[in-house]
Design a protein around this motif. Structure first.
Motif, PDB file in Angstrom:
ATOM      1  N   PHE A 111       0.895  -1.012  -0.055  1.00  0.00           N
ATOM      2  CA  PHE A 111      -0.071   0.262  -0.029  1.00  0.00           C
ATOM      3  C   PHE A 111       0.758   1.254  -0.176  1.00  0.00           C
ATOM      4  CE2 PHE A 111      -2.522  -3.167   2.032  1.00  0.00           C
ATOM      5  CZ  PHE A 111      -3.889  -3.095   1.374  1.00  0.00           C
ATOM      6  N   ARG A 112       2.169   0.996   0.140  1.00  0.00           N
ATOM      7  CA  ARG A 112       2.829   2.641   0.496  1.00  0.00           C
ATOM      8  C   ARG A 112       4.105   2.440  -0.457  1.00  0.00           C
ATOM      9  NH1 ARG A 112       1.279   5.715   4.526  1.00  0.00           N
ATOM     10  NH2 ARG A 112      -0.628   4.834   5.643  1.00  0.00           N
ATOM     11  N   ILE A 194      -1.507 -12.741   1.086  1.00  0.00           N
ATOM     12  CA  ILE A 194      -0.439 -12.553   2.170  1.00  0.00           C
ATOM     13  C   ILE A 194       0.412 -13.764   2.421  1.00  0.00           C
ATOM     14  CG2 ILE A 194       0.165 -11.932   4.771  1.00  0.00           C
ATOM     15  CD1 ILE A 194      -2.207  -9.721   4.305  1.00  0.00           C
ATOM     16  N   GLY A 195      -0.514 -14.827   2.478  1.00  0.00           N
ATOM     17  CA  GLY A 195       0.317 -16.112   2.720  1.00  0.00           C
ATOM     18  C   GLY A 195       0.560 -16.839   1.591  1.00  0.00           C
ATOM     19  N   LYS A 201       4.818 -11.836   1.837  1.00  0.00           N
ATOM     20  CA  LYS A 201       4.997 -12.899   3.202  1.00  0.00           C
ATOM     21  C   LYS A 201       6.351 -12.334   3.864  1.00  0.00           C
ATOM     22  CE  LYS A 201       5.211 -17.488   2.338  1.00  0.00           C
ATOM     23  NZ  LYS A 201       5.517 -18.744   1.805  1.00  0.00           N
ATOM     24  N   VAL A 202       7.043 -11.483   3.315  1.00  0.00           N
ATOM     25  CA  VAL A 202       8.328 -11.065   4.176  1.00  0.00           C
ATOM     26  C   VAL A 202       7.946  -9.743   4.725  1.00  0.00           C
ATOM     27  CG1 VAL A 202       9.979 -12.149   2.790  1.00  0.00           C
ATOM     28  CG2 VAL A 202       9.102  -9.683   2.069  1.00  0.00           C
ATOM     29  N   MET A 203       6.686  -9.171   4.564  1.00  0.00           N
ATOM     30  CA  MET A 203       6.168  -7.996   5.114  1.00  0.00           C
ATOM     31  C   MET A 203       5.449  -8.247   6.565  1.00  0.00           C
ATOM     32  SD  MET A 203       5.101  -5.994   1.508  1.00  0.00           S
ATOM     33  CE  MET A 203       4.770  -4.190   2.340  1.00  0.00           C
ATOM     34  N   ASN A 204       5.144  -7.217   7.092  1.00  0.00           N
ATOM     35  CA  ASN A 204       4.259  -7.456   8.507  1.00  0.00           C
ATOM     36  C   ASN A 204       2.876  -7.825   8.068  1.00  0.00           C
ATOM     37  OD1 ASN A 204       2.797  -6.783  11.054  1.00  0.00           O
ATOM     38  ND2 ASN A 204       4.961  -6.347  11.933  1.00  0.00           N
ATOM     39  N   ARG A 205       2.388  -9.080   8.540  1.00  0.00           N
ATOM     40  CA  ARG A 205       1.256  -9.358   8.191  1.00  0.00           C
ATOM     41  C   ARG A 205       0.079  -8.533   8.817  1.00  0.00           C
ATOM     42  NH1 ARG A 205      -1.776 -14.072   6.741  1.00  0.00           N
ATOM     43  NH2 ARG A 205      -3.588 -14.408   7.887  1.00  0.00           N
ATOM     44  N   ASP A 206       0.381  -8.356  10.179  1.00  0.00           N
ATOM     45  CA  ASP A 206      -0.597  -7.587  10.900  1.00  0.00           C
ATOM     46  C   ASP A 206      -0.730  -6.179  10.526  1.00  0.00           C
ATOM     47  OD1 ASP A 206      -1.395  -9.852  12.485  1.00  0.00           O
ATOM     48  OD2 ASP A 206       0.155  -9.362  14.193  1.00  0.00           O
ATOM     49  N   GLU A 207       0.249  -5.728  10.199  1.00  0.00           N
ATOM     50  CA  GLU A 207       0.253  -4.164   9.573  1.00  0.00           C
ATOM     51  C   GLU A 207      -0.317  -4.185   8.215  1.00  0.00           C
ATOM     52  OE1 GLU A 207       4.210  -2.480   9.354  1.00  0.00           O
ATOM     53  OE2 GLU A 207       4.358  -2.413  11.519  1.00  0.00           O
ATOM     54  N   LEU A 208      -0.188  -5.013   7.276  1.00  0.00           N
ATOM     55  CA  LEU A 208      -0.752  -5.114   6.132  1.00  0.00           C
ATOM     56  C   LEU A 208      -2.478  -5.087   6.335  1.00  0.00           C
ATOM     57  CD1 LEU A 208       1.437  -7.461   3.990  1.00  0.00           C
ATOM     58  CD2 LEU A 208       0.835  -4.838   3.410  1.00  0.00           C
ATOM     59  N   LEU A 209      -2.796  -5.977   7.164  1.00  0.00           N
ATOM     60  CA  LEU A 209      -4.207  -6.313   7.225  1.00  0.00           C
ATOM     61  C   LEU A 209      -4.859  -5.078   8.164  1.00  0.00           C
ATOM     62  CD1 LEU A 209      -4.232 -10.190   8.517  1.00  0.00           C
ATOM     63  CD2 LEU A 209      -5.296  -9.198   6.391  1.00  0.00           C
ATOM     64  N   THR A 210      -4.086  -4.482   8.929  1.00  0.00           N
ATOM     65  CA  THR A 210      -4.864  -3.497   9.758  1.00  0.00           C
ATOM     66  C   THR A 210      -4.916  -2.164   8.626  1.00  0.00           C
ATOM     67  OG1 THR A 210      -3.712  -3.823  11.899  1.00  0.00           O
ATOM     68  CG2 THR A 210      -4.251  -1.566  11.407  1.00  0.00           C
ATOM     69  N   GLU A 211      -3.834  -1.871   7.782  1.00  0.00           N
ATOM     70  CA  GLU A 211      -3.967  -1.116   6.814  1.00  0.00           C
ATOM     71  C   GLU A 211      -5.227  -0.943   5.739  1.00  0.00           C
ATOM     72  OE1 GLU A 211      -1.466   2.312   4.523  1.00  0.00           O
ATOM     73  OE2 GLU A 211      -0.496   0.489   5.120  1.00  0.00           O
TER      74      GLU A 211
END
Length: 239
Positions: A111-112, A194-195, A201-211
């Motif tokens: 996203f960024r 993401i999975g 997969k190398v990014m922060n899963r929780d941050e991606l989902l939250t965004e």
């Protein structure tokens, strides 16, 4: 006129998402052909529109799937069938009509931008007056997942540009479009990607989902509007 849409899938986990929801809402039939499973696509001339989805392949691959798909797209364009390509579908469209597909200077993932600013696309003057973006704002937030980009051929029209990869939305002729970004993505699709995708997969899963959760309502509204505008071009829904 045939009242169905032909949807070409390049990998099983990259499905039609929001597009499938819209087709169901408007009781529009479609045929989904997953080429990654060895399926044979029907003649696109028998459909009201053709949509080619994303995938991990390159439009420069010399595999039977990609070379056959390029020929299929050429057949659709020659027949005047309205076309929409997403991510790989954009790259295949440009390649089929004489443009180039090249590596990005830097992959666009998530996203960024690398500096933390949201990925945005900005409509060009042509984009502001194009049927695909009827009723849309001039700047749109997008999700990106690509390592290649396009160099359009002469006569192709740039409808939206980005900071890194400039050529984000391209029109070929009067009724064929390609989007580099993923406006068809649903929350369920995103969680699956993401999975699966190596870059995600190398990014922060929780941050991606939250965004995504924070922008998902507006993102879905944008995706629905663009996809409905395409369906209006096919004549399957009223504009």
């Amino acid at each position: 006129m045939n009242n169905r849409v032909l949807i070409i899938q390049n990998i099983s986990h990259e499905g039609p998402g929001i597009l499938e929801d819209l087709l169901a809402e408007h009781t529009i039939g479609f045929e989904l052909c997953d080429l990654s499973k060895g399926g044979n696509a029907p003649d696109p001339a028998g459909f009201a529109g053709m949509v080619v989805l994303g995938g991990p392949q390159s439009a420069n691959d010399e595999t039977a799937q990609i070379t056959g798909e390029l020929a299929l797209i050429e057949k659709a364009l020659d027949a005047g069938v309205p076309y929409l390509g997403i991510c790989l579908g954009l790259q295949l469209l440009v390649k089929a009509r004489g443009g180039s597909v090249v590596k990005c200077h830097q992959k666009e993932i998530g996203f960024r931008e690398p500096d933390g600013e949201p990925f945005m696309v900005e409509l060009t003057n042509e984009g502001k007056h194009d049927a695909l973006f009827r009723g849309m704002p001039e700047r749109l937030r997008v999700f990106q997942l690509h390592g290649e980009t396009v160099e359009p051929a002469d006569g192709m029209t740039l409808l939206a540009k980005g900071r890194g990869c400039k050529h984000q939305v391209v029109r070929v002729g009067s009724n064929a479009w390609g989007l580099q970004c993923h406006f068809e993505m649903t929350p369920a699709m995103f969680e699956s990607w993401i999975g699966i995708d190596a870059d995600l997969k190398v990014m922060n899963r929780d941050e991606l989902l939250t965004e995504f959760e924070a922008i998902s309502a507006g993102y879905a509204e944008t995706g629905r509007a663009i996809l409905l505008n395409f369906l209006a071009v096919t004549g399957l829904v009223k504009s």
